[in-house]
Motif scaffolding. Structure first.
Motif, PDB file in Angstrom:
ATOM      1  N   THR A 211       0.902  -1.242  -0.228  1.00  0.00           N
ATOM      2  CA  THR A 211       0.103   0.012   0.134  1.00  0.00           C
ATOM      3  C   THR A 211       0.885   1.152  -0.072  1.00  0.00           C
ATOM      4  N   TYR A 212       1.846   1.201   0.683  1.00  0.00           N
ATOM      5  CA  TYR A 212       2.919   2.140   0.761  1.00  0.00           C
ATOM      6  C   TYR A 212       3.349   2.667  -0.349  1.00  0.00           C
ATOM      7  N   GLN A 213       4.027   1.713  -1.219  1.00  0.00           N
ATOM      8  CA  GLN A 213       4.457   2.097  -2.588  1.00  0.00           C
ATOM      9  C   GLN A 213       3.378   2.598  -3.627  1.00  0.00           C
ATOM     10  N   LEU A 214       2.297   1.840  -3.529  1.00  0.00           N
ATOM     11  CA  LEU A 214       1.232   2.589  -4.292  1.00  0.00           C
ATOM     12  C   LEU A 214       0.715   3.871  -4.178  1.00  0.00           C
ATOM     13  N   LYS A 215       0.806   4.299  -3.101  1.00  0.00           N
ATOM     14  CA  LYS A 215       0.410   5.554  -2.698  1.00  0.00           C
ATOM     15  C   LYS A 215       1.818   6.747  -2.815  1.00  0.00           C
ATOM     16  N   HIS A 216       3.028   6.106  -2.482  1.00  0.00           N
ATOM     17  CA  HIS A 216       3.999   7.308  -2.553  1.00  0.00           C
ATOM     18  C   HIS A 216       5.086   7.059  -3.602  1.00  0.00           C
ATOM     19  N   ASP A 217       5.216   5.994  -4.141  1.00  0.00           N
ATOM     20  CA  ASP A 217       6.282   5.606  -5.103  1.00  0.00           C
ATOM     21  C   ASP A 217       6.002   6.068  -6.541  1.00  0.00           C
ATOM     22  N   ALA A 218       6.267   7.060  -7.327  1.00  0.00           N
ATOM     23  CA  ALA A 218       5.742   7.180  -8.492  1.00  0.00           C
ATOM     24  C   ALA A 218       6.042   6.203  -9.725  1.00  0.00           C
ATOM     25  N   LEU A 219       7.318   5.531  -9.505  1.00  0.00           N
ATOM     26  CA  LEU A 219       7.496   4.578 -10.499  1.00  0.00           C
ATOM     27  C   LEU A 219       6.418   3.272 -10.413  1.00  0.00           C
ATOM     28  N   THR A 220       6.129   2.999  -9.035  1.00  0.00           N
ATOM     29  CA  THR A 220       5.121   2.180  -8.855  1.00  0.00           C
ATOM     30  C   THR A 220       3.853   2.245  -9.431  1.00  0.00           C
ATOM     31  N   LYS A 221       3.425   3.743  -9.085  1.00  0.00           N
ATOM     32  CA  LYS A 221       2.165   4.085  -9.702  1.00  0.00           C
ATOM     33  C   LYS A 221       2.019   4.061 -11.139  1.00  0.00           C
ATOM     34  N   ARG A 222       2.971   4.257 -11.843  1.00  0.00           N
ATOM     35  CA  ARG A 222       3.202   4.170 -13.383  1.00  0.00           C
ATOM     36  C   ARG A 222       2.834   2.636 -13.746  1.00  0.00           C
ATOM     37  N   GLY A 223       3.756   2.020 -12.837  1.00  0.00           N
ATOM     38  CA  GLY A 223       3.719   0.492 -13.661  1.00  0.00           C
ATOM     39  C   GLY A 223       2.225  -0.068 -13.323  1.00  0.00           C
ATOM     40  N   PHE A 224       1.719   0.152 -12.324  1.00  0.00           N
ATOM     41  CA  PHE A 224       0.469  -0.199 -12.084  1.00  0.00           C
ATOM     42  C   PHE A 224      -0.524   0.225 -13.008  1.00  0.00           C
ATOM     43  N   ALA A 225      -0.247   1.467 -13.362  1.00  0.00           N
ATOM     44  CA  ALA A 225      -1.399   2.092 -14.242  1.00  0.00           C
ATOM     45  C   ALA A 225      -1.438   1.437 -15.642  1.00  0.00           C
ATOM     46  N   ALA A 226       0.033   1.192 -15.844  1.00  0.00           N
ATOM     47  CA  ALA A 226       0.258   0.419 -17.162  1.00  0.00           C
ATOM     48  C   ALA A 226      -0.518  -0.921 -17.178  1.00  0.00           C
ATOM     49  N   TRP A 227      -0.466  -1.617 -16.308  1.00  0.00           N
ATOM     50  CA  TRP A 227      -0.872  -2.835 -15.889  1.00  0.00           C
ATOM     51  C   TRP A 227      -2.377  -3.075 -15.989  1.00  0.00           C
ATOM     52  N   CYS A 228      -3.053  -1.951 -15.360  1.00  0.00           N
ATOM     53  CA  CYS A 228      -4.574  -1.886 -15.509  1.00  0.00           C
ATOM     54  C   CYS A 228      -4.958  -1.332 -16.840  1.00  0.00           C
ATOM     55  N   ILE A 229      -4.269  -0.591 -17.525  1.00  0.00           N
ATOM     56  CA  ILE A 229      -4.597  -0.331 -19.147  1.00  0.00           C
ATOM     57  C   ILE A 229      -4.422  -1.570 -19.794  1.00  0.00           C
ATOM     58  N   LEU A 230      -3.405  -2.259 -19.735  1.00  0.00           N
ATOM     59  CA  LEU A 230      -3.088  -3.616 -20.513  1.00  0.00           C
ATOM     60  C   LEU A 230      -4.264  -4.381 -20.148  1.00  0.00           C
ATOM     61  N   PHE A 257      -4.253   2.017 -26.192  1.00  0.00           N
ATOM     62  CA  PHE A 257      -2.794   1.783 -26.346  1.00  0.00           C
ATOM     63  C   PHE A 257      -2.143   2.955 -26.179  1.00  0.00           C
ATOM     64  N   VAL A 258      -2.494   4.062 -26.624  1.00  0.00           N
ATOM     65  CA  VAL A 258      -1.675   5.097 -26.562  1.00  0.00           C
ATOM     66  C   VAL A 258      -1.358   5.521 -24.912  1.00  0.00           C
ATOM     67  N   GLY A 259      -2.532   5.431 -24.084  1.00  0.00           N
ATOM     68  CA  GLY A 259      -2.147   5.620 -22.816  1.00  0.00           C
ATOM     69  C   GLY A 259      -1.231   4.337 -22.182  1.00  0.00           C
ATOM     70  N   PHE A 260      -1.306   3.325 -22.706  1.00  0.00           N
ATOM     71  CA  PHE A 260      -0.498   1.988 -22.460  1.00  0.00           C
ATOM     72  C   PHE A 260       0.845   2.505 -22.591  1.00  0.00           C
ATOM     73  N   THR A 261       1.185   2.971 -23.848  1.00  0.00           N
ATOM     74  CA  THR A 261       2.540   3.282 -24.159  1.00  0.00           C
ATOM     75  C   THR A 261       3.125   4.304 -23.210  1.00  0.00           C
ATOM     76  N   VAL A 262       2.580   5.519 -23.151  1.00  0.00           N
ATOM     77  CA  VAL A 262       2.733   6.598 -22.356  1.00  0.00           C
ATOM     78  C   VAL A 262       3.211   6.150 -20.914  1.00  0.00           C
ATOM     79  N   ALA A 263       2.225   5.088 -20.355  1.00  0.00           N
ATOM     80  CA  ALA A 263       2.594   4.593 -18.922  1.00  0.00           C
ATOM     81  C   ALA A 263       3.727   3.799 -18.943  1.00  0.00           C
ATOM     82  N   VAL A 264       3.800   3.010 -19.801  1.00  0.00           N
ATOM     83  CA  VAL A 264       5.277   2.028 -19.890  1.00  0.00           C
ATOM     84  C   VAL A 264       6.235   3.138 -20.148  1.00  0.00           C
ATOM     85  N   TRP A 265       6.405   3.956 -21.055  1.00  0.00           N
ATOM     86  CA  TRP A 265       7.412   4.870 -21.106  1.00  0.00           C
ATOM     87  C   TRP A 265       7.878   5.561 -19.888  1.00  0.00           C
ATOM     88  N   LEU A 266       6.962   6.074 -19.052  1.00  0.00           N
ATOM     89  CA  LEU A 266       7.188   6.600 -17.731  1.00  0.00           C
ATOM     90  C   LEU A 266       7.435   5.842 -16.451  1.00  0.00           C
TER      91      LEU A 266
END
Length: 698
Positions: A211-230, A257-266
């Motif tokens: 929970t801490y990582q999902l709330k406070h770590d930007a890298l984790t947030k972007r990775g989780f967002a990419a997984w959700c879009i995928l 797919f554009v959103g997924f590509t952006v999230a993966v790049w970040l």
């Protein structure tokens, strides 16, 4: 503090670990990526070699001066034919369809399934090779490894998605076939992405740190967002979801797919962002190539012919209604060339705004027109039919009183199959609208026969085709639907007769059968058929345009098993006379006397051919000669039809099928069964069988 460093250091140091060894002989992360593409490159190279060999084989057959050009004549080609036969028997095989609660589920052939399974095994091996997943101190290493394997798959997914497909050009496959692999490799990407996320969560879960990582770590947030879009992309790409609305699916697929590509790049570290840039570059290449070709194909400034010099746009289309809620779209004097069996994406904004649909080209280049036969379903195709009906006096009359041309835009042509002229015998089987694919392929071979017949100098005669025998089978729902391609069939029969007259010593045989059936499972019916009765005297006529405009299109449900459906082999009147039944015609040669009528079997009477001919009238157009077409009530038995042609084949044969999944699966299983039964290229002398199954619908 230690667990904070463990979590943050793991994600932040992902890029730096690319070239590092994980100890105990475990390969580095960049090395794994290189090995992945070595395997993919080897597979593409193997497909390219096979494609080159197929082209050489076609070239050789058309220059073979013997009487059996499609038969292997050397140890090398005999060996290749034997290996090919074994591979085909495996790859063409498929499980029988499964029926659950009234719904039928069809399975993909074994060949593509084995390729995807092999790909899945390779990816999973690269994910876990020499890593101990039971050791909790190695979970972070698994997270790193799967992340690197994930991101290096992106270029392959983008490569398989494009219409101007580089892989397709190399291996000789059309983009729509590769799109099946695109979807399944994307699902494999989702699986490895889930493993990647799962092991990081598992690692953090030891300290209740997710929970801490999902709330406070930007890298984790972007990775989780990419997984959700995928995850959303994978779910919405399932066939039932895609079928709900093609236009909506395409739009949301592009956006997500554009959103997924952006999230993966970040989310990706700098050292591996190159894979994202490669994927984006491939996408840009596909779009630029498509738009450049579309500009050439649609602007008249590139085509200085008298037909295009006074207009900006190069393509003008006319629309004519046909029986069965079908529209014939014709573009005269097209500016591009195509091959039989190819399709284009057609757009006509003045009739169906902002919609582009893939339509098979139902004509051949020699016609000097690009013709499409399109059934009205919903959306753009229905608007096209209504537009055509509005300017037509009577549905299906073929004569329009105020036909108006409309500017049309084309994207294509697309699609590829092995040249059918190289085969000794060719068998075409089509269901309903599937004839839009098989008819131009048939006419292309006949055109080669005709050109050969007109070669005057026998000493310099050039072989244009190896085909000696053609078997054409078309299954339609009503007698009126024959009008879709009646003139083409008449021309084919006349051309073959002329060839036989000019060169009686050269073997050229063609047999055409038209099966008429009311089977709902072969084609969705849009107009309610009349109820058959014993005392019915006058069959109903086709609905007029005024009635269509008033009542729109009536869609009926499939008849229940308890109703008087063709599945019970009962008679069913056609809208314009005659009747049909759903029983399978096991063997046309065994039919001696039978004429089907609305009031039941009629008294036997002599027939001209070895098989019965039913000739109910259709509009005012005369039928082809009775000795040219066999018109039957019922459904064909593909295995019997194919077997008879193969027994006469003196070289490799081709079986081409386009229609509903039920027909395609039946033909596929028949080819596999006959190849095994005849022991093709296994010492029996039986020749090879090439199968092409064209997808029915999108």
């Amino acid at each position: 503090m230690s667990m904070s460093m463990d979590g943050m250091g793991g994600m932040g140091g992902m890029g730096g670990m690319g070239g590092m060894s994980m100890g105990n002989g475990v390969p580095g992360l960049f090395y794994i990526q290189k090995m992945y593409w070595a395997v993919i490159g080897s597979a593409i190279a193997a497909g390219t070699v096979v494609n080159i060999l197929n082209h050489f084989l076609a070239y050789q057959r058309l220059r073979d001066s013997t009487l059996t050009p499609a038969k292997p004549k050397s140890l090398f080609f005999n060996t290749c034919a034997t290996i090919t036969a074994l591979i085909r028997e495996v790859s063409y095989s498929s499980l029988p369809p499964l029926s659950i609660s009234g719904r039928t589920f069809h399975f993909a052939p074994l060949g593509p399934v084995l390729i995807i399974l092999a790909y899945l095994v390779v990816v999973l091996v690269f994910c876990f090779y020499k890593l101990d997943t039971t050791d909790e101190w190695k979970w972070e290493d698994v997270g790193y490894r799967t992340g690197f394997v994930n991101i290096c798959q992106l270029p392959l997914i983008f490569l398989l998605a494009g219409r101007q497909n580089i892989i397709g050009k190399l291996v000789g496959m059309s983009y729509e076939r590769l799109n099946w692999f695109h979807r399944w490799i994307a699902r494999t990407l989702w699986l490895t992405a889930t493993i990647h996320m799962g092991f990081w969560f598992r690692n953090w879960g030891r300290y209740d740190y997710i929970t801490y990582q999902l709330k406070h770590d930007a890298l984790t947030k972007r990775g989780f967002a990419a997984w959700c879009i995928l995850t959303f992309i994978v779910l919405t790409s399932a066939a039932p979801i895609r079928s709900l609305g093609y236009e909506f699916f395409v739009l949301q697929h592009l956006v997500t797919f554009v959103g997924f590509t952006v999230a993966v790049w970040l989310h990706a570290p700098e050292e591996v962002k190159v894979w994202v840039w490669i994927a984006i570059g491939l996408l840009v290449f596909d779009r630029v190539a498509r738009y450049a070709w579309a500009t050439y194909a649609n602007l008249s400034i590139f085509h200085r012919s008298p037909d295009h010099k006074n207009t900006l746009w190069a393509n003008r289309a006319t629309f004519s209604p046909l029986p069965g809620n079908v529209t014939r779209i014709t573009i005269h004097n097209p500016v591009i060339c195509w091959k039989p069996g190819q399709h284009v994406f057609l757009t006509c904004h003045s009739v169906a705004p902002l919609q582009s649909h893939p339509f098979t080209i139902a004509s051949i280049p020699d016609d000097n027109k690009m013709e499409f036969v399109v059934r009205a379903e919903k959306g753009g195709t229905r608007r096209m039919f209504r537009y055509a009906s509005r300017y037509d006096d009577l549905l299906g009359s073929g004569e329009t009183s105020a036909k108006q041309e409309r500017t049309a835009f084309i994207d294509g042509p697309y699609g590829s199959l092995r040249p059918l002229r190289q085969f000794d015998s060719v068998i075409f089987l089509a269901g309903g609208m599937g004839a839009t694919f098989t008819m131009p392929c048939l006419r292309d071979i006949i055109a080669a026969w005709t050109a050969e017949c007109h070669q005057t100098d026998s000493s310099k005669r050039t072989r244009l085709t190896s085909a000696k025998r053609i078997r054409f089978v078309w299954v339609i729902k009503s007698r009126a639907q024959l009008s879709w391609f009646e003139s083409q069939l008449q021309t084919v029969v006349a051309d073959v007769a002329e060839c036989k007259r000019r060169q009686p010593d050269i073997e050229r045989e063609i047999e055409i059968s038209i099966y008429i059936t009311c089977d709902e499972k072969l084609e969705p019916q849009t107009i309610q058929p009349p109820i058959c009765s014993q005392n019915q005297q006058e069959p109903p006529t086709e609905p007029t345009v005024e009635k269509i405009e008033k009542e729109k299109t009536i869609t009926i449900e499939e008849p229940s098993p308890s109703s008087s459906s063709i599945n019970e082999a009962k008679q069913c009147c056609l809208p314009n006379g005659g009747c049909c039944c759903g029983t399978k015609v096991e063997d046309e040669d065994e039919i001696t006397e039978h004429v089907c009528t609305c009031s039941g079997p009629a008294p036997p009477k002599p027939v001209e051919r070895r098989s019965s001919i039913e000739k109910p009238p259709i509009s005012e157009t005369p039928l082809p000669p009775a000795n040219a077409l066999t018109i039957l009530s019922g459904r064909p038995q593909p295995r019997t039809i194919i077997r008879k042609v193969l027994e006469q084949a003196e070289g490799e044969s081709a079986v081409v099928v386009c229609g509903p999944r039920g027909l395609s699966d039946d033909v596929r299983r028949s080819v596999v069964y006959l190849s095994d039964e005849r022991a093709v290229h296994k010492g029996t002398g039986a020749q090879g069988i090439y199968l092409h199954v064209e997808k029915f619908g999108w």
